[in-house]
Structures are given as structure tokens and as C-alpha cells.
Design a protein around this motif. Structure first.
Motif, PDB file in Angstrom:
ATOM      1  N   ALA A 146       3.378   7.569  -4.825  1.00 22.71           N
ATOM      2  CA  ALA A 146       3.317   8.463  -5.990  1.00 22.71           C
ATOM      3  C   ALA A 146       2.291   9.578  -5.823  1.00 22.71           C
ATOM      4  CB  ALA A 146       2.991   7.652  -7.250  1.00 22.71           C
ATOM      5  N   VAL A 147       1.440   9.495  -4.797  1.00 19.14           N
ATOM      6  CA  VAL A 147       0.379  10.494  -4.609  1.00 19.14           C
ATOM      7  C   VAL A 147       0.929  11.919  -4.482  1.00 19.14           C
ATOM      8  CG1 VAL A 147      -1.443  11.272  -3.033  1.00 19.14           C
ATOM      9  CG2 VAL A 147      -1.289   8.857  -3.691  1.00 19.14           C
ATOM     10  N   PRO A 148       1.982  12.171  -3.666  1.00 18.33           N
ATOM     11  CA  PRO A 148       2.500  13.549  -3.569  1.00 18.33           C
ATOM     12  C   PRO A 148       2.904  14.133  -4.915  1.00 18.33           C
ATOM     13  CG  PRO A 148       3.430  12.184  -1.834  1.00 18.33           C
ATOM     14  CD  PRO A 148       2.693  11.267  -2.752  1.00 18.33           C
ATOM     15  N   LEU A 149       3.460  13.303  -5.786  1.00 14.78           N
ATOM     16  CA  LEU A 149       3.876  13.774  -7.106  1.00 14.78           C
ATOM     17  C   LEU A 149       2.660  14.167  -7.944  1.00 14.78           C
ATOM     18  CD1 LEU A 149       6.583  14.161  -8.517  1.00 14.78           C
ATOM     19  CD2 LEU A 149       6.306  11.896  -9.524  1.00 14.78           C
ATOM     20  N   PHE A 150       1.600  13.375  -7.864  1.00 14.03           N
ATOM     21  CA  PHE A 150       0.372  13.699  -8.604  1.00 14.03           C
ATOM     22  C   PHE A 150      -0.266  14.982  -8.065  1.00 14.03           C
ATOM     23  CE2 PHE A 150      -0.064   8.875  -9.306  1.00 14.03           C
ATOM     24  CZ  PHE A 150       0.744   8.946 -10.436  1.00 14.03           C
ATOM     25  N   LEU A 151      -0.231  15.141  -6.746  1.00 16.65           N
ATOM     26  CA  LEU A 151      -0.804  16.363  -6.153  1.00 16.65           C
ATOM     27  C   LEU A 151      -0.026  17.592  -6.587  1.00 16.65           C
ATOM     28  CD1 LEU A 151      -1.577  15.147  -2.505  1.00 16.65           C
ATOM     29  CD2 LEU A 151      -3.197  15.570  -4.355  1.00 16.65           C
ATOM     30  N   ALA A 152       1.309  17.478  -6.642  1.00 13.21           N
ATOM     31  CA  ALA A 152       2.125  18.612  -7.085  1.00 13.21           C
ATOM     32  C   ALA A 152       1.808  18.961  -8.537  1.00 13.21           C
ATOM     33  CB  ALA A 152       3.607  18.273  -6.934  1.00 13.21           C
ATOM     34  N   ALA A 153       1.553  17.933  -9.348  1.00 13.23           N
ATOM     35  CA  ALA A 153       1.208  18.177 -10.754  1.00 13.23           C
ATOM     36  C   ALA A 153      -0.147  18.871 -10.859  1.00 13.23           C
ATOM     37  CB  ALA A 153       1.193  16.856 -11.511  1.00 13.23           C
ATOM     38  N   CYS A 154      -1.106  18.462 -10.014  1.00 12.39           N
ATOM     39  CA  CYS A 154      -2.440  19.081 -10.047  1.00 12.39           C
ATOM     40  C   CYS A 154      -2.395  20.544  -9.620  1.00 12.39           C
ATOM     41  CB  CYS A 154      -3.384  18.308  -9.127  1.00 12.39           C
ATOM     42  SG  CYS A 154      -3.772  16.640  -9.702  1.00 12.39           S
ATOM     43  N   MET A 155      -1.455  20.859  -8.729  1.00 13.23           N
ATOM     44  CA  MET A 155      -1.362  22.231  -8.198  1.00 13.23           C
ATOM     45  C   MET A 155      -0.483  23.133  -9.061  1.00 13.23           C
ATOM     46  SD  MET A 155      -0.880  21.134  -4.207  1.00 13.23           S
ATOM     47  CE  MET A 155      -0.587  22.799  -3.640  1.00 13.23           C
ATOM     48  N   ASN A 156       0.059  22.579 -10.162  1.00 11.89           N
ATOM     49  CA  ASN A 156       0.978  23.349 -11.011  1.00 11.89           C
ATOM     50  C   ASN A 156       2.072  23.994 -10.177  1.00 11.89           C
ATOM     51  OD1 ASN A 156      -0.388  22.834 -13.473  1.00 11.89           O
ATOM     52  ND2 ASN A 156      -1.923  24.395 -12.941  1.00 11.89           N
ATOM     53  N   GLY A 157       2.687  23.180  -9.314  1.00  7.75           N
ATOM     54  CA  GLY A 157       3.671  23.696  -8.375  1.00  7.75           C
ATOM     55  C   GLY A 157       4.981  24.080  -9.025  1.00  7.75           C
TER      56      GLY A 157
ATOM     57  N   VAL B 167       0.835  -1.211   0.000  1.00  7.55           N
ATOM     58  CA  VAL B 167       0.000   0.000   0.000  1.00  7.55           C
ATOM     59  C   VAL B 167       0.868   1.259   0.000  1.00  7.55           C
ATOM     60  CG1 VAL B 167      -1.650   1.334   1.369  1.00  7.55           C
ATOM     61  CG2 VAL B 167      -1.988  -1.115   1.078  1.00  7.55           C
ATOM     62  N   LEU B 168       1.906   1.273   0.848  1.00  9.37           N
ATOM     63  CA  LEU B 168       2.771   2.453   0.929  1.00  9.37           C
ATOM     64  C   LEU B 168       3.507   2.699  -0.389  1.00  9.37           C
ATOM     65  CD1 LEU B 168       4.228   2.029   4.523  1.00  9.37           C
ATOM     66  CD2 LEU B 168       2.705   3.846   3.727  1.00  9.37           C
ATOM     67  N   CYS B 169       3.974   1.637  -1.018  1.00 13.30           N
ATOM     68  CA  CYS B 169       4.682   1.805  -2.294  1.00 13.30           C
ATOM     69  C   CYS B 169       3.743   2.334  -3.385  1.00 13.30           C
ATOM     70  CB  CYS B 169       5.313   0.477  -2.723  1.00 13.30           C
ATOM     71  SG  CYS B 169       6.765   0.010  -1.742  1.00 13.30           S
ATOM     72  N   ILE B 170       2.498   1.880  -3.360  1.00  8.80           N
ATOM     73  CA  ILE B 170       1.514   2.370  -4.343  1.00  8.80           C
ATOM     74  C   ILE B 170       1.178   3.837  -4.071  1.00  8.80           C
ATOM     75  CG2 ILE B 170      -0.863   2.152  -5.144  1.00  8.80           C
ATOM     76  CD1 ILE B 170      -0.599  -0.878  -4.659  1.00  8.80           C
ATOM     77  N   LEU B 171       0.954   4.167  -2.786  1.00  5.01           N
ATOM     78  CA  LEU B 171       0.556   5.534  -2.420  1.00  5.01           C
ATOM     79  C   LEU B 171       1.717   6.525  -2.476  1.00  5.01           C
ATOM     80  CD1 LEU B 171      -1.835   4.883   0.618  1.00  5.01           C
ATOM     81  CD2 LEU B 171      -2.436   5.346  -1.772  1.00  5.01           C
TER      82      LEU B 171
ATOM     83  N   LEU C 184       7.930  11.087  -1.891  1.00  6.35           N
ATOM     84  CA  LEU C 184       7.729   9.788  -2.536  1.00  6.35           C
ATOM     85  C   LEU C 184       8.780   8.784  -2.054  1.00  6.35           C
ATOM     86  CD1 LEU C 184       7.118   9.145  -6.317  1.00  6.35           C
ATOM     87  CD2 LEU C 184       8.954   7.965  -5.146  1.00  6.35           C
ATOM     88  N   LEU C 185      10.039   9.210  -2.044  1.00  3.28           N
ATOM     89  CA  LEU C 185      11.108   8.317  -1.605  1.00  3.28           C
ATOM     90  C   LEU C 185      10.950   7.941  -0.129  1.00  3.28           C
ATOM     91  CD1 LEU C 185      14.203   9.957  -3.354  1.00  3.28           C
ATOM     92  CD2 LEU C 185      13.111   7.788  -3.936  1.00  3.28           C
ATOM     93  N   GLY C 186      10.513   8.908   0.689  1.00  3.83           N
ATOM     94  CA  GLY C 186      10.321   8.623   2.109  1.00  3.83           C
ATOM     95  C   GLY C 186       9.237   7.587   2.350  1.00  3.83           C
ATOM     96  N   VAL C 187       8.095   7.757   1.680  1.00  2.00           N
ATOM     97  CA  VAL C 187       6.991   6.804   1.849  1.00  2.00           C
ATOM     98  C   VAL C 187       7.370   5.441   1.286  1.00  2.00           C
ATOM     99  CG1 VAL C 187       4.595   6.302   1.239  1.00  2.00           C
ATOM    100  CG2 VAL C 187       5.256   8.638   1.815  1.00  2.00           C
TER     101      VAL C 187
END
Length: 330
Positions: free
Chosen positions: A208-219, A202-206, A231-234
Motif C-alpha cells: 500500500a506504500v506506493p498508493l500513500f506516496l501518490a496521495a502525499c504527492m497530490n499526483g 511484509v510485502l502485502c503490508i508494504l 500495489l498489485l505487483g508487490v
């Protein structure tokens, strides 16, 4: 030697797992487990079947005083090292003690590029006043330090259990009661092992979520890099869960000569070890060339991707090596 010990010895000599022997006899794995744990006795029909498939007499199987079976080849019997109850308990204790340390070492290796990535991203933002050279130098220093600490932990744990290296390289016999004790501990750990594998997955799948959120926010680039670090920490925590459970579970499989530690698998271990060592030496050489070679100029800003790609490809390389080695040992 009682019937339970003889079944274990003959099964291991044939290089079969309990599941494989059960298929040969058309019974369940649980039945074989009970026979080997001296919890039940096979009926006469199954004794006759085992006599045929193992190439021994029924007298050898049924009479405790008969210690050495007649060899089908007429040659000398192979002398195997015997693992006592004390040795088995000591080995399991060592691996249980090593499990959290190896999980920590894995986490440190996974997150080792984090400082380098953050400093590289910060060097491109004026308000931090960090030069690219300073960011690369400090980041690489921290990366190497964390990897060195992780590797030292791995080597320390391996050194403490060096006396038991033969468990994953050679065939062996176990003293009466060892198999039953190990199998009981395996049953007790099974639920925890399942939970650790689920958590790691579950942790390995999740991760990638921070990266997707950063993309959605146009960070900004810094936000993207922070997302990669998260991502690396999780993912590191997930890998640590796999290693913690796998260290304890693998120790019990070694004593039972099951899973990845059957005698057939041990025959291939030398080939796989050589392939693994050559693979990572090649990856390290590529990383050093790309980082410090003519085109790298000491800037490790993006070359850390080599390790991520190499980690993904490693599974495919080892799977291919196992298939090739399996054909050669047949």
C-alpha cells in the motif's frame, strides 16, 4: 506392525493431531513425534493411557505380532489405503516441482488487471490518443489471457498429482518409516517456510506504500493508477511467496494428516468445497453483470474492485462455513 506404526494408525483413526494426542496423555508433542518415529518408547503408564483412550488392549500395543486390535464396537475394521515410501517420496517431489509454477500462476492472476487499469487511465490523457473502448477491450483481453494462463498452470499441476487426491479426502495409513521421513523433511523446510511467510506478510503490508506516496504527492489520476498497479505487483509477489511455501508445507501436512488435513477436517472438505465453488461462481456472475450488463456497457474500468472485495470477504465466508460444518460433523 511395531508400536510406532500402531500409535500413528490409532491417532489418525481417532482424527487427532500429534498435539491433541499429546494433550490427552499430558506429554509434549515432541514426545509423541519421537514415539511415532520409533526414536523412543513410551513408558508403561503412557501405554496404559493409550490403551484406555484408543479402546485397545495393551497386548495389541506392545506385541508386534498382534496386527488387528479388538474393535470396541464389535464391528468390522475399516480398510484404509496404505501409502508406501515410494509413493510418499513421489508425491513430495511432485509438489516441490509444482510450487514455483503455482506461485507464478498466483502472481499472474493477481496482476492480471494491471494492463486494464493503466490503459483506462491513459485513455483519459489526450497525449496517448487511446479511446476508452480500445483501452477496455485491450485491457480485458490481457486480463483474461493472464487468468487463462494462470488457471491452466493450476490445472496442469493438479493433473500431475491427481493420483494422490485421496490424501486430502480420505483417511489412510503409511508404511513404516514414511512418517519419520516426512517429519524430517518438515523440520528441514520449517525455517524456509517461516522466511517465506514473513516475506509474504511484509510485502502485502508494504504494497500500500506506493498508493500513500501518490496521495502525499497530490499526483494525477495516471499516477494514482500506476500506484495501484505497483500495489498489485508487490502484493502479487507476496501472495506468490505464500503459495510457494504453502504448497510444499501442505504436501507434508497431508502425508502426516495434520494441520488442515486431519480426518475431522477431511470430513468437512466436501461442504467447504461446495461453498467455495458457489461463492466464486456468484462473484463471477456479479462481475459479468456489472461489466457487461445494462449499467456496465462493457466498461471494466472499475469493476475489477469486485474481485478485490470478493477476495477479502472470501476468508470470512470460509471461516463461517468451517464453523457451521464443524458443528454438523460433531
Amino acid at each position: 506392525m511395531i508400536l510406532a506404526d500402531k500409535i500413528i494408525a490409532l491417532r489418525k483413526k481417532a482424527g487427532w493431531s500429534q498435539e491433541e494426542l499429546a494433550q490427552q496423555l499430558n506429554v509434549s508433542r515432541q514426545s509423541v513425534s519421537k514415539w511415532e518415529g520409533a526414536q523412543s518408547v513410551p513408558d508403561l503408564e503412557k501405554v496404559l493411557q493409550m490403551s484406555r483412550i484408543f479402546g485397545v488392549t495393551t497386548d495389541f500395543l506392545l506385541k508386534d505380532e498382534v496386527e488387528i486390535p479388538e474393535a470396541a464396537e464389535g464391528g468390522a475394521q475399516e480398510t484404509l489405503r496404505r501409502v508406501t515410501m515410494e509413493e510418499a517420496s513421489d508425491y513430495l517431489a511432485l509438489r516441490r516441482e509444482a510450487a514455483p509454477k503455482m506461485a507464478l500462476a498466483t502472481f499472474l492472476c493477481v496482476v492480471s488487471p494491471v494492463t486494464l487499469l493503466l490503459l483506462a487511465a491513459m485513455s483519459e490523457v489526450e497525449r496517448f490518443h487511446i479511446s476508452e473502448n480500445a483501452a477496455a477491450g485491450a485491457g480485458l483481453s490481457v486480463l483474461l489471457l493472464l487468468v487463462a494462463v494462470g488457471v491452466s498452470i493450476f490445472l496442469t499441476c493438479a493433473g500431475k498429482a491427481r493420483a494422490y487426491d485421496f490424501l486430502e479426502k480420505e483417511g489412510f495409513e503409511t508404511e513404516y518409516g514414511v512418517t519419520g521421513m516426512v517429519r524430517e523433511r518438515l523440520r528441514e523446510f520449517e525455517s524456509a517456510y517461516t522466511r517465506l511467510n514473513i516475506a509474504g506478510t511484509v510485502l502485502c503490508i508494504l504494497s500500500a506504500v506506493p498508493l500513500f506516496l501518490a496521495a502525499c504527492m497530490n499526483g494525477t489520476d495516471l499516477m494514482y493508477m500506476a500506484a495501484v498497479c505497483l500495489l498489485l505487483g508487490v502484493a502479487g509477489v507476496g501472495c506468490a511467496a505464500f503459495v510457494y511455501g504453502g504448497t510444499i508445507h501442505g504436501a507434508m501436512e497431508k502425508l502426516l494428516e495434520e494441520g488442515d488435513y486431519t480426518r475431522a477436517s477431511k470430513a468437512r472438505s466436501g461442504i467447504l468445497g461446495a461453498v467455495s465453488a458457489c461463492y466464486w461462481m456468484l462473484v463471477t456472475a456479479i462481475y459479468l453483470y456489472c461489466t457487461f450488463g445494462p449499467s456496465g456497457n462493457g466498461n471494466g474500468k472499475y469493476t475489477w474492485y469486485i474481485w478485490a472485495i470478493a477476495g477479502v470477504l472470501y476468508g470470512a465466508v470460509m471461516m463461517a462455513a468451517k464453523l457451521i460444518a464443524g458443528r454438523k460433523t460433531r
